[in-house]
Motif scaffolding. Structure first.
Motif, mmCIF file in Angstrom:
data_model
loop_
_atom_site.group_PDB
_atom_site.id
_atom_site.type_symbol
_atom_site.label_atom_id
_atom_site.label_comp_id
_atom_site.label_asym_id
_atom_site.label_seq_id
_atom_site.Cartn_x
_atom_site.Cartn_y
_atom_site.Cartn_z
ATOM 1 N N LEU A 191 0.833 -1.206 0.000
ATOM 2 C CA LEU A 191 0.000 0.000 0.000
ATOM 3 C C LEU A 191 0.869 1.258 0.000
ATOM 4 O O LEU A 191 0.589 2.227 -0.714
ATOM 5 C CB LEU A 191 -0.932 0.002 1.206
ATOM 6 N N TRP A 192 1.917 1.250 0.845
ATOM 7 C CA TRP A 192 2.800 2.411 0.893
ATOM 8 C C TRP A 192 3.472 2.646 -0.463
ATOM 9 O O TRP A 192 3.615 3.789 -0.902
ATOM 10 C CB TRP A 192 3.859 2.234 1.984
ATOM 11 N N ARG A 193 3.917 1.573 -1.144
ATOM 12 C CA ARG A 193 4.571 1.732 -2.447
ATOM 13 C C ARG A 193 3.597 2.308 -3.480
ATOM 14 O O ARG A 193 3.951 3.191 -4.267
ATOM 15 C CB ARG A 193 5.137 0.389 -2.927
ATOM 16 N N ALA A 194 2.354 1.783 -3.464
ATOM 17 C CA ALA A 194 1.355 2.298 -4.396
ATOM 18 C C ALA A 194 1.033 3.761 -4.099
ATOM 19 O O ALA A 194 0.896 4.587 -5.001
ATOM 20 C CB ALA A 194 0.091 1.442 -4.322
ATOM 21 N N PHE A 195 0.918 4.082 -2.818
ATOM 22 C CA PHE A 195 0.634 5.458 -2.418
ATOM 23 C C PHE A 195 1.776 6.392 -2.834
ATOM 24 O O PHE A 195 1.541 7.498 -3.329
ATOM 25 C CB PHE A 195 0.426 5.508 -0.907
ATOM 26 N N GLU A 196 3.020 5.946 -2.635
ATOM 27 C CA GLU A 196 4.170 6.770 -3.002
ATOM 28 C C GLU A 196 4.171 7.057 -4.503
ATOM 29 O O GLU A 196 4.433 8.191 -4.936
ATOM 30 C CB GLU A 196 5.471 6.071 -2.601
ATOM 31 N N GLU A 243 1.567 7.148 -6.547
ATOM 32 C CA GLU A 243 0.499 8.086 -6.870
ATOM 33 C C GLU A 243 0.834 9.498 -6.379
ATOM 34 O O GLU A 243 0.533 10.494 -7.032
ATOM 35 C CB GLU A 243 -0.810 7.617 -6.248
ATOM 36 N N LEU A 244 1.476 9.559 -5.206
ATOM 37 C CA LEU A 244 1.824 10.854 -4.625
ATOM 38 C C LEU A 244 2.827 11.592 -5.506
ATOM 39 O O LEU A 244 2.710 12.807 -5.720
ATOM 40 C CB LEU A 244 2.400 10.641 -3.219
ATOM 41 N N HIS A 245 3.822 10.884 -6.026
ATOM 42 C CA HIS A 245 4.804 11.515 -6.908
ATOM 43 C C HIS A 245 4.151 12.023 -8.191
ATOM 44 O O HIS A 245 4.566 13.046 -8.748
ATOM 45 C CB HIS A 245 5.926 10.524 -7.232
ATOM 46 N N GLU A 246 3.116 11.307 -8.654
ATOM 47 C CA GLU A 246 2.401 11.761 -9.849
ATOM 48 C C GLU A 246 1.750 13.116 -9.622
ATOM 49 O O GLU A 246 1.640 13.947 -10.527
ATOM 50 C CB GLU A 246 1.334 10.744 -10.246
ATOM 51 N N GLU A 247 1.277 13.337 -8.372
ATOM 52 C CA GLU A 247 0.512 14.548 -8.081
ATOM 53 C C GLU A 247 1.377 15.687 -7.546
ATOM 54 O O GLU A 247 1.120 16.858 -7.832
ATOM 55 C CB GLU A 247 -0.579 14.236 -7.052
ATOM 56 N N LEU A 248 2.404 15.365 -6.723
ATOM 57 C CA LEU A 248 3.120 16.406 -5.990
ATOM 58 C C LEU A 248 4.574 16.602 -6.418
ATOM 59 O O LEU A 248 5.210 17.572 -5.990
ATOM 60 C CB LEU A 248 3.094 16.087 -4.481
ATOM 61 N N ASP A 249 5.132 15.673 -7.170
ATOM 62 C CA ASP A 249 6.535 15.764 -7.592
ATOM 63 C C ASP A 249 7.461 15.911 -6.387
ATOM 64 O O ASP A 249 7.471 15.057 -5.514
ATOM 65 C CB ASP A 249 6.732 16.935 -8.576
ATOM 66 N N GLU A 250 8.211 17.032 -6.303
ATOM 67 C CA GLU A 250 9.231 17.169 -5.271
ATOM 68 C C GLU A 250 8.667 17.324 -3.867
ATOM 69 O O GLU A 250 9.391 17.160 -2.882
ATOM 70 C CB GLU A 250 10.159 18.359 -5.591
ATOM 71 N N ARG A 251 7.394 17.634 -3.738
ATOM 72 C CA ARG A 251 6.802 17.766 -2.397
ATOM 73 C C ARG A 251 6.369 16.433 -1.818
ATOM 74 O O ARG A 251 6.034 16.340 -0.638
ATOM 75 C CB ARG A 251 5.592 18.695 -2.462
ATOM 76 N N ALA A 252 6.377 15.382 -2.615
ATOM 77 C CA ALA A 252 5.877 14.084 -2.169
ATOM 78 C C ALA A 252 6.673 13.487 -1.006
ATOM 79 O O ALA A 252 6.077 12.967 -0.053
ATOM 80 C CB ALA A 252 5.826 13.110 -3.347
ATOM 81 N N PRO A 253 8.027 13.500 -1.023
ATOM 82 C CA PRO A 253 8.774 12.827 0.057
ATOM 83 C C PRO A 253 8.452 13.350 1.447
ATOM 84 O O PRO A 253 8.378 12.573 2.403
ATOM 85 C CB PRO A 253 10.240 13.092 -0.318
ATOM 86 N N ARG A 254 8.247 14.656 1.567
ATOM 87 C CA ARG A 254 7.960 15.219 2.890
ATOM 88 C C ARG A 254 6.630 14.702 3.441
ATOM 89 O O ARG A 254 6.542 14.268 4.591
ATOM 90 C CB ARG A 254 7.951 16.740 2.809
ATOM 91 N N LEU A 255 5.585 14.731 2.611
ATOM 92 C CA LEU A 255 4.283 14.240 3.065
ATOM 93 C C LEU A 255 4.328 12.742 3.318
ATOM 94 O O LEU A 255 3.761 12.250 4.300
ATOM 95 C CB LEU A 255 3.212 14.557 2.015
ATOM 96 N N LEU A 257 -5.279 1.765 -4.556
ATOM 97 C CA LEU A 257 -4.503 1.211 -3.449
ATOM 98 C C LEU A 257 -4.927 -0.192 -3.078
ATOM 99 O O LEU A 257 -4.279 -0.826 -2.255
ATOM 100 C CB LEU A 257 -4.642 2.124 -2.221
ATOM 101 N N SER A 258 -6.014 -0.694 -3.649
ATOM 102 C CA SER A 258 -6.532 -1.992 -3.219
ATOM 103 C C SER A 258 -5.503 -3.096 -3.381
ATOM 104 O O SER A 258 -5.321 -3.928 -2.518
ATOM 105 C CB SER A 258 -7.800 -2.340 -4.003
ATOM 106 N N HIS A 259 -4.843 -3.141 -4.497
ATOM 107 C CA HIS A 259 -3.843 -4.170 -4.721
ATOM 108 C C HIS A 259 -2.585 -3.582 -5.352
ATOM 109 O O HIS A 259 -1.903 -4.212 -6.145
ATOM 110 C CB HIS A 259 -4.381 -5.279 -5.637
ATOM 111 N N GLY A 260 -2.306 -2.318 -4.980
ATOM 112 C CA GLY A 260 -1.142 -1.682 -5.553
ATOM 113 C C GLY A 260 -1.295 -1.484 -7.046
ATOM 114 O O GLY A 260 -0.342 -1.580 -7.813
ATOM 115 N N ALA A 261 -2.522 -1.253 -7.541
ATOM 116 C CA ALA A 261 -2.802 -1.168 -8.975
ATOM 117 C C ALA A 261 -2.116 0.029 -9.577
ATOM 118 O O ALA A 261 -2.022 1.094 -8.958
ATOM 119 C CB ALA A 261 -4.306 -1.060 -9.214
#
Length: 285
Positions: free
Chosen positions: A216-221, A223-235, A275-279
């Protein structure tokens, strides 16, 4: 029913966890794993969690389902989230509940107070029979001091299984009207114990493997990079710290909600399905 310092919930939970020798000390480092194991075992009991600063919380499991939580003035669901997140910093004791004690705990959560901790006369021999004659359904508690208490679960005029003490001097009486029913789970509703399965023909296909927290964390990461780019690691670092012990069933919902906030109306897909199966994210047309 709202749980506060004067509620029957707090009164009953304190009573049922008062005898330390009846409880099991649980190292806080193993809390998350043991809590998940007890849910899988359909355990009925109370987790008492003492947190730094003197705050105390309770989690009530009934047949493996988390049905109530008490922590200060928080609503039960928020109390449960707070305790589960903070338990690794506290002291945990677990108390198994038998049928009558479980009925008392559930009635304190879901029932109606008739009498709460009312002093009794030295003799009240007809208390149970009078309630039975009225068709009373609920739980009666008599308590005296720190270690003496008696519980009767009465059901519509059926004869009580045990008699009153010979003398009720010094006892306090609590009467809770309550009709037994399954209480909804506060959390982990999608992981609650299921009914016994219907026997079906054996097929070659294996059931889908449950998604892990790390997946789940890998899938979230991603998706987060897709939306936030350089701000993703902090969140990402902040959320990983906040939800380090959150189990997959709840974690998927938490992360999906954060994706909704980040993506807003531009999201093309329900974040929970991502996020259900890291899709992988659906490609743009």
């Amino acid at each position: 029913m709202t749980a506060d310092v004067s509620s029957p919930v707090t009164h009953v939970f304190r009573l049922l966890t008062r005898r330390r020798t009846a409880g099991e000390y649980l190292p806080s480092s193993t809390f998350a794993a043991t809590f998940a194991q007890r849910r899988a075992q359909r355990f009925t009991g109370l987790f008492e969690v003492d947190l730094p600063g003197g705050a105390r919380g309770y989690l009530l499991l009934h047949h493996g389902r988390l049905v109530h939580a008490v922590y200060g003035s928080l609503a039960p669901t928020e109390a449960a989230r707070t305790i589960l997140h903070s338990a690794r910093h506290g002291t945990v004791h677990v108390f198994a509940l038998g049928d009558d004690s479980a009925a008392l705990a559930l009635a304190s959560v879901d029932g109606r107070v008739v009498t709460l901790a009312q002093p009794m006369p030295a003799h009240e021999p007809t208390l149970l029979t009078d309630l039975g004659a009225r068709g009373f359904e609920g739980v009666v508690l008599l308590e005296r001091g720190a270690t003496h208490h008696h519980i009767w679960h009465l059901s519509g005029g059926a004869s009580p299984r045990a008699a009153l003490p010979d003398s009720t001097a010094g006892y306090r009486k609590t009467v809770l009207a309550w009709a037994p029913r399954p209480l909804p789970a506060l959390l982990y509703a999608d992981e609650s114990p299921a009914p016994d399965p219907v026997v079906a023909p054996v097929v070659d296909a294996l059931p889908p493997r449950p998604v892990t927290a790390e997946e789940l964390w890998r899938a979230f990461e991603r998706e987060l990079h897709e939306e936030l780019d350089e701000r993703a690691p902090r969140l990402l670092a902040l959320l990983r710290d906040q939800h380090a012990s959150t189990e997959p069933g709840e974690l998927r919902q938490v992360l999906a909600e954060h994706l909704r906030r980040v993506a807003g109306s531009a999201s093309r897909q329900d974040p929970s399905t991502l996020l259900s199966h890291g899709a992988p994210r659906a490609e743009s047309e």
